[in-house]
Design a protein around this motif. Structure first.
Motif, PDB file in Angstrom:
ATOM      1  N   SER A  70     -19.178  12.645 -18.760  1.00 38.49           N
ATOM      2  CA  SER A  70     -17.781  12.441 -18.368  1.00 38.49           C
ATOM      3  C   SER A  70     -17.703  11.666 -17.061  1.00 38.49           C
ATOM      4  CB  SER A  70     -17.081  13.788 -18.227  1.00 38.49           C
ATOM      5  OG  SER A  70     -17.109  14.487 -19.451  1.00 38.49           O
ATOM      6  N   SER A 112     -11.281  12.140 -25.254  1.00 37.17           N
ATOM      7  CA  SER A 112     -10.906  12.330 -23.854  1.00 37.17           C
ATOM      8  C   SER A 112     -10.038  11.143 -23.482  1.00 37.17           C
ATOM      9  CB  SER A 112     -12.138  12.374 -22.932  1.00 37.17           C
ATOM     10  OG  SER A 112     -12.767  11.108 -22.861  1.00 37.17           O
ATOM     11  N   TYR A 113      -9.267  11.305 -22.413  1.00 34.59           N
ATOM     12  CA  TYR A 113      -8.433  10.191 -21.967  1.00 34.59           C
ATOM     13  C   TYR A 113      -9.313   8.984 -21.642  1.00 34.59           C
ATOM     14  CZ  TYR A 113      -5.821   7.100 -18.971  1.00 34.59           C
ATOM     15  OH  TYR A 113      -5.269   5.971 -18.426  1.00 34.59           O
ATOM     16  N   LEU A 148      -4.640  13.533 -28.341  1.00 34.87           N
ATOM     17  CA  LEU A 148      -4.538  14.048 -26.973  1.00 34.87           C
ATOM     18  C   LEU A 148      -3.087  14.121 -26.481  1.00 34.87           C
ATOM     19  CD1 LEU A 148      -7.501  11.961 -25.535  1.00 34.87           C
ATOM     20  CD2 LEU A 148      -7.506  14.432 -25.896  1.00 34.87           C
TER      21      LEU A 148
END
Length: 410
Positions: A70, A112-113, A148
């Protein structure tokens, strides 16, 4: 070229970030030699050893197992955003650099963004570089934004996907795609933030205008203006006023022209933004040439505003066209030809109304040759201009071009 870090490289990188020696990280469970082999990818650690190393490094074990951590993805995204947001004047192979930066990270990304944004920018970079594979990554990004629940980015992608058709002048397809995308967003998201709503409204109005759905476009535009005022969000209000003013001009509604032109002026002064003020000046001139045909007065205003309007790269070619039209109107045909032949349509001009304004300039060029008795040149330009305007929606510009063709060729 960026490369994705191996497990060993990730362990070594985290160890160095924490300023730990091999001995300190190895502790009492691993030997220094074994840890060195792991970091150099010459030995594969057991799950117990991985858990031990994760605890010593104070990270979750998943961070070691991820192909792209990440943190690594956030670091890459930060660089990509900086590159993506460079202005045109700074652009040097921007899309190629963006693709090279992101390409190693675009496969097998978990939700994930950061991952969605990487796919988003990578797909846009591919499109702008002419690659046929761009849509695959844009669709992946859109699906990830949906999962998301990131409506702002999803709305921007809806606009981008439709704009790719618009740039190819496939106006009906662009509108159809946009309406499908907007229907999906309205169904998927329980809440659409006001900025996204206004952006969607503005582009819907633009796409309706492009196919001649003026009444629908006006309704969407006016609703967006009221919504913008109610929520006190003014980031797109100048664009909405521009649409409203052009619509009023095309309908020769002097009261509404004055109202929305003044709104543009007020916004430019309030926001200390020169572009709306340049547009206000241009509209004064354009109304005199294309709509009321007061060429002498237009020529006076051009002399008054020329230096100011030439500060805007966007308005330079428009101003040249207006100057040529005014010169034709006051009988200075050679000078009109000289100015009109200098007009170049920028490669970012795609809307039919904007294109029609420039094509009308070509009709004035044809009329100038015709007035000088140069029939062959006049006919050639009149015929070419008729071909260019044929697929465009009905407008005063199209009517003038058709009248010019009838005058010269028929």
């Amino acid at each position: 070229m960026n490369t994705i870090k191996t497990l060993g490289e990730r362990i070594r990188s985290l160890r160095k970030e924490r300023k730990m020696t091999l001995e300190v990280l190895a502790g009492g469970k691993l030997s220094k030699g074994m840890l060195s082999l792991i970091e150099n990818n010459k030995a594969k650690p057991s799950m117990d050893s991985l858990l031990y190393l994760a605890n010593r490094l104070d990270v979750d074990m998943s961070m070691l197992l991820e192909e792209v951590s990440s943190q690594e993805l956030r670091d890459v995204l930060e660089k990509a955003e900086e590159l993506y947001n460079t202005t045109i004047s700074e652009e040097v192979d921007k899309n190629e650099q963006l693709i090279a930066l992101l390409q190693p990270y675009v496969e097998n990304l978990s939700d994930s963004y950061e991952a969605a944004r990487v796919l988003d920018m990578y797909g846009q970079g591919l499109y702008l570089s002419g690659s046929p594979n761009w849509k695959e990554y844009i669709d992946k990004a859109a699906t990830m934004y949906d999962r998301l629940n990131i409506v702002r980015r999803r709305a921007n992608l809806a606009i981008f996907k439709s704009w790719t058709k618009f740039r190819d002048h496939l106006y009906s397809e662009a509108l159809e795609d946009f309406l499908q995308e907007r229907h999906h967003i309205n169904d998927k998201y329980a809440y659409i933030d006001p900025i996204s709503r206004i952006d969607l409204d503005y582009h819907e109005a633009v796409f309706h205008y492009a196919v001649g759905n003026y009444e629908t476009g006006i309704a969407v535009m006016e609703e967006a203006i009221e919504f913008s005022k109610t929520h006190r969000i003014f980031n797109s209000i100048d664009n909405l006023y521009r649409l409203a003013a052009i619509n009023a001009m095309m309908n020769n509604d002097e009261e509404r022209i004055a109202f929305y032109a003044n709104k543009l002026k007020q916004y430019g002064e309030f926001a200390d933004d020169k572009e709306p003020l340049y547009l206000y000046r241009f509209m004064e001139i354009h109304q005199l040439t294309s709509y009321t045909h007061q060429y002498e007065k237009a020529s006076e205003l051009i002399s008054e505003y020329e230096e100011e309007l030439n500060r805007s790269v966007y308005f330079r070619s428009y101003l040249l066209a207006e100057k040529g039209k005014a010169l034709y109107g006051i009988g200075r045909y050679e000078e009109a030809i000289e100015r009109l032949k200098q007009v170049e349509i920028a490669d970012y001009i795609h809307h039919p109304i904007d294109l029609s304004i420039f094509y009308e300039g070509d009709a004035y060029l044809a009329r100038s040759y015709f007035a000088l008795g140069l029939q062959e040149e006049a006919e050639s330009i009149a015929k070419k201009t008729m071909e260019l305007i044929a697929p465009m929606p009905a407008s005063p510009y199209k009517r003038y071009i058709e009248e010019t063709y009838q005058l010269i060729v028929k």
